[in-house]
Design a protein around this motif. Sequence first.
Motif, PDB file in Angstrom:
ATOM      1  N   SER A   1    -104.633  22.479 -66.525  1.00 55.57           N
ATOM      2  CA  SER A   1    -103.435  21.999 -65.919  1.00 55.57           C
ATOM      3  C   SER A   1    -104.251  21.434 -64.384  1.00 55.57           C
ATOM      4  CB  SER A   1    -102.669  23.563 -65.237  1.00 55.57           C
ATOM      5  OG  SER A   1    -102.148  24.026 -64.527  1.00 55.57           O
ATOM      6  N   VAL A   2    -103.430  20.863 -63.731  1.00 54.51           N
ATOM      7  CA  VAL A   2    -103.575  19.835 -62.923  1.00 54.51           C
ATOM      8  C   VAL A   2    -104.076  21.016 -61.921  1.00 54.51           C
ATOM      9  CG1 VAL A   2    -101.130  19.926 -61.930  1.00 54.51           C
ATOM     10  CG2 VAL A   2    -102.928  19.050 -60.840  1.00 54.51           C
TER      11      VAL A   2
ATOM     12  N   LEU B   1    -102.096  15.686 -67.118  1.00 59.10           N
ATOM     13  CA  LEU B   1    -102.896  16.231 -68.638  1.00 59.10           C
ATOM     14  C   LEU B   1    -103.036  14.929 -69.090  1.00 59.10           C
ATOM     15  CD1 LEU B   1    -101.668  19.330 -68.751  1.00 59.10           C
ATOM     16  CD2 LEU B   1    -103.708  18.792 -68.030  1.00 59.10           C
ATOM     17  N   LEU B   2    -102.005  13.902 -69.420  1.00 54.84           N
ATOM     18  CA  LEU B   2    -102.242  12.682 -70.653  1.00 54.84           C
ATOM     19  C   LEU B   2    -102.599  11.967 -69.999  1.00 54.84           C
ATOM     20  CD1 LEU B   2     -98.332  12.639 -71.653  1.00 54.84           C
ATOM     21  CD2 LEU B   2    -100.207  13.272 -72.885  1.00 54.84           C
ATOM     22  N   ASP B   3    -103.069  11.604 -68.937  1.00 54.19           N
ATOM     23  CA  ASP B   3    -103.864  10.840 -67.811  1.00 54.19           C
ATOM     24  C   ASP B   3    -105.052  11.405 -68.054  1.00 54.19           C
ATOM     25  OD1 ASP B   3    -103.386   8.254 -66.875  1.00 54.19           O
ATOM     26  OD2 ASP B   3    -104.291   8.915 -65.129  1.00 54.19           O
ATOM     27  N   ARG B   4    -105.630  12.263 -67.518  1.00 54.64           N
ATOM     28  CA  ARG B   4    -107.072  12.968 -67.800  1.00 54.64           C
ATOM     29  C   ARG B   4    -107.831  12.464 -68.782  1.00 54.64           C
ATOM     30  NH1 ARG B   4    -111.150  14.011 -67.931  1.00 54.64           N
ATOM     31  NH2 ARG B   4    -111.937  16.207 -67.177  1.00 54.64           N
TER      32      ARG B   4
ATOM     33  N   VAL C   1    -106.655  14.817 -74.583  1.00 54.02           N
ATOM     34  CA  VAL C   1    -105.720  15.591 -74.509  1.00 54.02           C
ATOM     35  C   VAL C   1    -104.281  15.611 -74.827  1.00 54.02           C
ATOM     36  CG1 VAL C   1    -104.537  16.369 -72.264  1.00 54.02           C
ATOM     37  CG2 VAL C   1    -106.649  16.175 -71.856  1.00 54.02           C
ATOM     38  N   LEU C   2    -103.915  16.919 -75.835  1.00 55.62           N
ATOM     39  CA  LEU C   2    -102.303  16.523 -76.458  1.00 55.62           C
ATOM     40  C   LEU C   2    -101.962  18.335 -75.520  1.00 55.62           C
ATOM     41  CD1 LEU C   2    -104.253  14.983 -78.520  1.00 55.62           C
ATOM     42  CD2 LEU C   2    -102.767  16.366 -79.770  1.00 55.62           C
ATOM     43  N   PRO C   3    -101.087  18.068 -74.815  1.00 52.74           N
ATOM     44  CA  PRO C   3    -100.429  18.763 -74.564  1.00 52.74           C
ATOM     45  C   PRO C   3     -99.619  19.758 -75.185  1.00 52.74           C
ATOM     46  CG  PRO C   3    -100.725  17.031 -73.022  1.00 52.74           C
ATOM     47  CD  PRO C   3    -100.979  16.870 -73.815  1.00 52.74           C
TER      48      PRO C   3
END
Length: 281
Positions: free
Chosen positions: A181-182, A237-240, A244-246
């Motif tokens: 996570s962030v 997360l999506l921008d990371r 990435v599929l949260p």
Amino acid sequence: MTSGTSSTFRIGGEIEVRRMGFGAMRLPTEAGAPRTASIALLRRAVELGVTLIDTAYMYGWGANEELLVEALHPYPDDLLIATKVAIEQSAPGAEAQVNGRPEFLREQVEQALRRLRVERIGLLQMHRLDPEVPLADQLGTLRELQLDGRIGHIGLSEVTVDELEEARRIVDVASVQNRYSVLDREHEAVLDACDAAEIAFLPWRPVHPAASTATAEIAAVAAELDATAAQVALAWLLDRSPVVLPIPGTASLDHLAENVAAANLRLSDEQRERLDRIAKI
């Protein structure tokens, strides 16, 4: 760091899902009002466009999978239900234990097929690798089941970069599910390895508990975007990375709607950089 702008991802290069998934672990399965509410929430998730739901045998020792069946079977054509094996409970109330013996994995897969009422599990993940069983035996068993048509794609959970590399010499790894996570970037190197290989990365606990009260920086960005701290954490997360599929989990319809809506949140370069600088814990 690659920017993740696409709203979808093809797991294993084949199964296209929307990147904001749903983790079913938290859903109550007991009879009565709690189960009715869980069924309603799962159906609402699909209505909101969720096409990836994560479950596991360990979640209620099969009860979570059975809940998904009651709520969603027959499944929509675009819905992927991913489940996990390799954890056992020797007796009711006993602690969970890792078991990667080939005969146990075969039996768990067959049980999952029966519980989920499918002929093929689109994404079957190893909940944990068993240090007592050669990796080639564990993954070789899943590869045989894959060749038999019982498994579509194979995933891993809680692995290191070295374990991922070793696994990829045995099977095609379609996904990795590690905690991230962030505010918790312990497995940054694993995510980077997945990004480079275009392997789906499903961060579990994608909204760190601290995000509920928010650090000052997350709270500031949330205020700027008229969003919640949890939405900012998911947007980051999506921008990371596009892999990435949260899979945030919740038993609240309101939180479900907020989580899904986070997929539409856009961070500016400056906001992303501020969030990137948050101290790792």
